[in-house]
Design an enzyme around this catalytic site. Sequence first.
Site, PDB file in Angstrom:
ATOM      1  N   SER A 242       0.820  -1.204   0.000  1.00 51.40           N
ATOM      2  CA  SER A 242       0.000   0.000   0.000  1.00 51.40           C
ATOM      3  C   SER A 242       0.861   1.264   0.000  1.00 51.40           C
ATOM      4  O   SER A 242       1.968   1.290   0.553  1.00 51.40           O
ATOM      5  CB  SER A 242      -0.899   0.002   1.240  1.00 51.40           C
ATOM      6  OG  SER A 242      -1.526   1.261   1.422  1.00 51.40           O
TER       7      SER A 242
ATOM      8  N   TYR B 141      -2.251   5.662  -4.237  1.00 49.62           N
ATOM      9  CA  TYR B 141      -3.211   6.750  -4.039  1.00 49.62           C
ATOM     10  C   TYR B 141      -2.674   7.992  -4.743  1.00 49.62           C
ATOM     11  O   TYR B 141      -1.452   8.227  -4.756  1.00 49.62           O
ATOM     12  CB  TYR B 141      -3.369   7.083  -2.559  1.00 49.62           C
ATOM     13  CG  TYR B 141      -4.151   6.084  -1.742  1.00 49.62           C
ATOM     14  CD1 TYR B 141      -5.471   5.771  -2.050  1.00 49.62           C
ATOM     15  CD2 TYR B 141      -3.575   5.478  -0.632  1.00 49.62           C
ATOM     16  CE1 TYR B 141      -6.187   4.869  -1.283  1.00 49.62           C
ATOM     17  CE2 TYR B 141      -4.282   4.582   0.142  1.00 49.62           C
ATOM     18  CZ  TYR B 141      -5.586   4.277  -0.183  1.00 49.62           C
ATOM     19  OH  TYR B 141      -6.301   3.392   0.582  1.00 49.62           O
TER      20      TYR B 141
ATOM     21  N   THR C   4      -5.875   3.380  -7.256  1.00 50.49           N
ATOM     22  CA  THR C   4      -7.042   3.272  -6.377  1.00 50.49           C
ATOM     23  C   THR C   4      -7.889   4.521  -6.436  1.00 50.49           C
ATOM     24  O   THR C   4      -7.386   5.638  -6.264  1.00 50.49           O
ATOM     25  CB  THR C   4      -6.586   2.981  -4.936  1.00 50.49           C
ATOM     26  OG1 THR C   4      -5.832   1.759  -4.942  1.00 50.49           O
ATOM     27  CG2 THR C   4      -7.767   2.837  -4.000  1.00 50.49           C
TER      28      THR C   4
ATOM     29  N   LYS D 203      -8.455   0.021  -9.020  1.00 51.08           N
ATOM     30  CA  LYS D 203      -9.035  -0.634  -7.844  1.00 51.08           C
ATOM     31  C   LYS D 203     -10.103   0.269  -7.217  1.00 51.08           C
ATOM     32  O   LYS D 203      -9.871   1.462  -7.034  1.00 51.08           O
ATOM     33  CB  LYS D 203      -7.940  -0.938  -6.816  1.00 51.08           C
ATOM     34  CG  LYS D 203      -8.412  -1.733  -5.599  1.00 51.08           C
ATOM     35  CD  LYS D 203      -7.226  -2.082  -4.709  1.00 51.08           C
ATOM     36  CE  LYS D 203      -7.646  -2.971  -3.561  1.00 51.08           C
ATOM     37  NZ  LYS D 203      -8.574  -2.315  -2.624  1.00 51.08           N
TER      38      LYS D 203
ATOM     39  N   HIS E  84     -13.556  -1.215  -0.972  1.00 52.51           N
ATOM     40  CA  HIS E  84     -12.510  -0.893  -0.001  1.00 52.51           C
ATOM     41  C   HIS E  84     -12.765  -1.608   1.333  1.00 52.51           C
ATOM     42  O   HIS E  84     -12.541  -1.058   2.407  1.00 52.51           O
ATOM     43  CB  HIS E  84     -12.426   0.622   0.211  1.00 52.51           C
ATOM     44  CG  HIS E  84     -11.049   1.102   0.579  1.00 52.51           C
ATOM     45  ND1 HIS E  84     -10.192   1.663  -0.332  1.00 52.51           N
ATOM     46  CD2 HIS E  84     -10.377   1.101   1.754  1.00 52.51           C
ATOM     47  CE1 HIS E  84      -9.063   2.008   0.260  1.00 52.51           C
ATOM     48  NE2 HIS E  84      -9.151   1.659   1.543  1.00 52.51           N
TER      49      HIS E  84
END
Length: 418
Positions: free
Chosen positions: A136, A167, A193, A283, A307
Site C-alpha cells: 500500500s 493513491y 485506487t 481498484k 474498499h
Amino acid sequence: MVTRQLPKPAELFELMQFKKPVLDGRRRRLDAALTIDDLRRIAKRRTPKAAFDYTDGAAEGELSLARARQAFQDVEFHPGILRPAPDVDTTVEILGGPAALPFGIAPTGFTRLMQTEGEIAGAGAAAAAGIPFTLSTLGTTSIESVKQASLQEPHPPVPPRNWFQLYVMRDREISYELTRRAAAAGFDTLHFTVDTPVAGARLRDKRNGFSIPPQLTLGTIINAIPRPWWWFDFLTTPKLEFASLSTTGGTVGELLDAAMDPTISYDDLAVIRELWPGKIVVKGVQSVADSLQLRDAGVDGIVLSNHGGRQLDRAPIPFHLLPEVRKAVGEDFTVMVDTGIMNGADIVASVALGADFTLIGRAYLYGLMAGGRAGVDRTIEILRSEIERTMRLLGVATLAELEPAHVTQLTRLAPLPR
C-alpha cells in the site's frame, strides 16, 4: 442382551493415544486454528483493541462489510457427480505472470501497527506460497525492503511477484515518485485506487481514540495489561515509517483527508499510465458503466471493491456485481474482486462467476496479528486447503473448469423496481 466383559489391559493401551505436547505457544495456537474466523479470534485476544478494531472495523454502520460477507455465505454450490478430481490444479495466469493460487494479498495501510513484522511477513509468506503481494501507499515498510523480502524466500514455486497500490496525493509529485520507485524496484503491476477521494467515517477508530502513531493514554495502558507482548514489540522495534506521509499524528481519517485529493480524475490516470511501464489496474470499481469506461480507456484490468466496506457504507456488493460486469466487459478483460473473502469457498465461487483473481486483506491481517509470519503462512494454508477441497467436491480439477453453473447467488436484498 449385550455380553459384557472386563477390558484387557493390552486393548486399553491400544486406545490410549497421547499427543506429544507442543511447547511452542505460537505453533500450538496456530495449529489449532482451522478457519480464518479462528485466526480472527486469536488476533482479537492478542492485539490491543484500537489496533484490532482498525483492522476489523468498517465505515459508519459497517453495513457494506456485513453485506459483502453475507453475499458469500448466501452461495449455493452445484457439484458434478462421478467426476473424480483427486488432484487439483490451482495455478492461474494473471496480469502477465503466474500465481500458484487464485488469490493474492491486498494492500493494507499501517500494517506494522497490527503486528511488528508487518509487510515483511506478508511479502515473505506470499513469495513462499507463489502468490502476489501488494504494498500500500500507506504501508509501513519501504518499497525496496518489500522487494528484498520477496526475493529472500529460498524455493518459491513461481518467481516472486510484487504489486503496488497507488493513491493520488494532493502533492502529485509524491505519487509520481512512488510510481517511479516501484517500477525501479521491479514491481510488475500498479493498482490505481479510486475509491478514497476522502476518508470514510470509521467510527470504531474515533471511539477508540486511535491515532497514528498510537498514543499512551489511561485507556490504552489498561487495555495493554493483558497484551504486554504487543507493546514490547512495538516499543523495541524500529519506528514506523511511511513512504508517502511526511507528518503523522492524528486519526487515520484526518491523515487520509490531509493527504488525498478529491479532485482525482481520468487525467491523473493518464499521467500515471505514462509513468508506469508495467500492468495497471484500477481498484475500487463499483459499477458496470465504470468498468466499461475503464476497459475502453485501455487499462489492463479492474478490481471490483468497496474498499472492504471502509469508505462508502451501503456501497454495492462486489461479489453481486461480478457476473454483470463480466458479461459486459467480455472474457478478455481482467476482472478481480475483493471485500468480504473469509473462506477458500468464497474464492472458488468468485472464479466460477467470472473473476480472474481475488484479493484478501483482513484475512491476511488476522493471521499476521495471530502469529506474525507464521500466522500469514497459516492463513494461506487454510485458504489453500479450502479451495482444493471445494474444487474436489464440485468435481473440477482446474480453475478453468469452474463456470457460472456451479454457483447460485442467493439474495436477501432484491432491488425494488424503479
